[in-house]
Write an enzyme that holds these catalytic residues in place. Sequence first.
Site, mmCIF file in Angstrom:
data_model
loop_
_atom_site.group_PDB
_atom_site.id
_atom_site.type_symbol
_atom_site.label_atom_id
_atom_site.label_comp_id
_atom_site.label_asym_id
_atom_site.label_seq_id
_atom_site.Cartn_x
_atom_site.Cartn_y
_atom_site.Cartn_z
ATOM 1 N N LYS A 149 -32.404 0.149 -76.007
ATOM 2 C CA LYS A 149 -31.703 0.934 -77.008
ATOM 3 C C LYS A 149 -30.653 0.105 -77.717
ATOM 4 O O LYS A 149 -30.151 0.476 -78.767
ATOM 5 C CB LYS A 149 -30.990 2.123 -76.333
ATOM 6 C CG LYS A 149 -31.860 3.063 -75.578
ATOM 7 C CD LYS A 149 -30.936 4.100 -74.848
ATOM 8 C CE LYS A 149 -31.766 4.858 -73.843
ATOM 9 N NZ LYS A 149 -30.891 5.691 -72.994
ATOM 10 N N GLU A 160 -32.524 -8.038 -81.652
ATOM 11 C CA GLU A 160 -31.897 -7.775 -80.346
ATOM 12 C C GLU A 160 -30.392 -7.735 -80.497
ATOM 13 O O GLU A 160 -29.831 -8.488 -81.307
ATOM 14 C CB GLU A 160 -32.233 -8.925 -79.389
ATOM 15 C CG GLU A 160 -33.495 -8.721 -78.587
ATOM 16 C CD GLU A 160 -33.258 -7.868 -77.362
ATOM 17 O OE1 GLU A 160 -32.455 -6.917 -77.432
ATOM 18 O OE2 GLU A 160 -33.876 -8.152 -76.328
ATOM 19 N N ASP A 161 -29.740 -6.908 -79.714
ATOM 20 C CA ASP A 161 -28.276 -6.912 -79.725
ATOM 21 C C ASP A 161 -27.724 -8.143 -79.024
ATOM 22 O O ASP A 161 -26.780 -8.764 -79.489
ATOM 23 C CB ASP A 161 -27.729 -5.631 -79.070
ATOM 24 C CG ASP A 161 -28.383 -5.353 -77.726
ATOM 25 O OD1 ASP A 161 -29.485 -5.855 -77.486
ATOM 26 O OD2 ASP A 161 -27.787 -4.633 -76.913
ATOM 27 N N ASP A 220 -29.254 -12.776 -73.401
ATOM 28 C CA ASP A 220 -28.492 -13.024 -72.179
ATOM 29 C C ASP A 220 -29.283 -14.009 -71.306
ATOM 30 O O ASP A 220 -29.255 -15.205 -71.558
ATOM 31 C CB ASP A 220 -28.280 -11.657 -71.510
ATOM 32 C CG ASP A 220 -27.250 -11.657 -70.408
ATOM 33 O OD1 ASP A 220 -26.676 -12.713 -70.118
ATOM 34 O OD2 ASP A 220 -27.013 -10.588 -69.822
ATOM 35 N N VAL A 278 -20.022 -7.054 -72.125
ATOM 36 C CA VAL A 278 -19.624 -6.479 -73.414
ATOM 37 C C VAL A 278 -20.281 -5.122 -73.644
ATOM 38 O O VAL A 278 -21.410 -4.864 -73.213
ATOM 39 C CB VAL A 278 -19.943 -7.429 -74.594
ATOM 40 C CG1 VAL A 278 -19.027 -8.636 -74.564
ATOM 41 C CG2 VAL A 278 -21.400 -7.851 -74.602
ATOM 42 N N ASP A 294 -24.087 -0.867 -73.788
ATOM 43 C CA ASP A 294 -23.551 0.182 -72.919
ATOM 44 C C ASP A 294 -23.080 -0.320 -71.573
ATOM 45 O O ASP A 294 -23.440 -1.409 -71.133
ATOM 46 C CB ASP A 294 -24.638 1.234 -72.665
ATOM 47 C CG ASP A 294 -25.717 0.734 -71.700
ATOM 48 O OD1 ASP A 294 -26.241 -0.377 -71.916
ATOM 49 O OD2 ASP A 294 -26.016 1.442 -70.721
ATOM 50 N N ARG A 349 -21.945 3.034 -76.310
ATOM 51 C CA ARG A 349 -22.884 2.533 -77.327
ATOM 52 C C ARG A 349 -22.404 2.848 -78.743
ATOM 53 O O ARG A 349 -22.734 2.147 -79.690
ATOM 54 C CB ARG A 349 -24.267 3.163 -77.144
ATOM 55 C CG ARG A 349 -25.020 2.700 -75.903
ATOM 56 C CD ARG A 349 -26.485 3.094 -76.025
ATOM 57 N NE ARG A 349 -27.204 3.056 -74.765
ATOM 58 C CZ ARG A 349 -27.794 1.971 -74.266
ATOM 59 N NH1 ARG A 349 -27.734 0.836 -74.921
ATOM 60 N NH2 ARG A 349 -28.449 2.030 -73.120
#
Length: 198
Positions: free
Chosen positions: A56, A112-113, A116, A168, A174, A180
């Site tokens: 999400k 993508e946010d 990682d 973060v 989230d 979010r």
Amino acid sequence: MTQMLTLAPTDALPGHALEVLLTEEQIQKRVGELGARITQDYANAREPLLLVGVLKGAALFLADLARCISRPLELDFVAIASYGVATQTSGEVRVLKDLEAPVAGKHVLIVEDILDTGLTLRFSYLMETLRARHARSVKVCVLLDKPARRRVPVTADYRGFEIEDRFVVGYGMDYAEHYRHLRYIAALTRNDAGLERV
Ligand code: PRP
């Protein structure tokens, strides 16, 4: 590139502290720059451009980025979960929602946010299967890159900000589904157990 700007205590849940790392203004400026670059890079492409958001976390970024790209495009989403609990990933991933749009002949830009460990993007479904489905090209756009956490070699073609290894939240990201909706990105610390990092 990170900087401590201000505290935002009113948004924090009890026992949590938020430290703003990227303000709404900084995010929107950078998203605008990414959109302009993407517009330029695909300007001569005659094939359709398909933005694929990874749910999400990427939802808010994708919504803003798409509106900063000045060319015809399509939107689709995938949802992928990694096995494991909390902030530890086991390295295995599974598909919760597949692509709906056909990708053959299209330029695909995965949105993508955060990048990682790299496991989500390395997962064969996203990269290899997109190619197997005859996408014309496959590129990756991430808002945040946390290179210190990388476990498998993945690089993004477009990258908003490089950040240090902190947990973060905000702007799609989230903690247990909270935060979010924040317009900014903050580092989260919990003080319910003696101000531990999450
Ligand atoms: C986060 C984020 C990326 C992924 C990146 O998703 O949105 O998709 O982790 O991590 P990686 O590089 O280590 O694979 P998450 O699994 O937290 O789901 P969410 O987007 O629904 O919050």
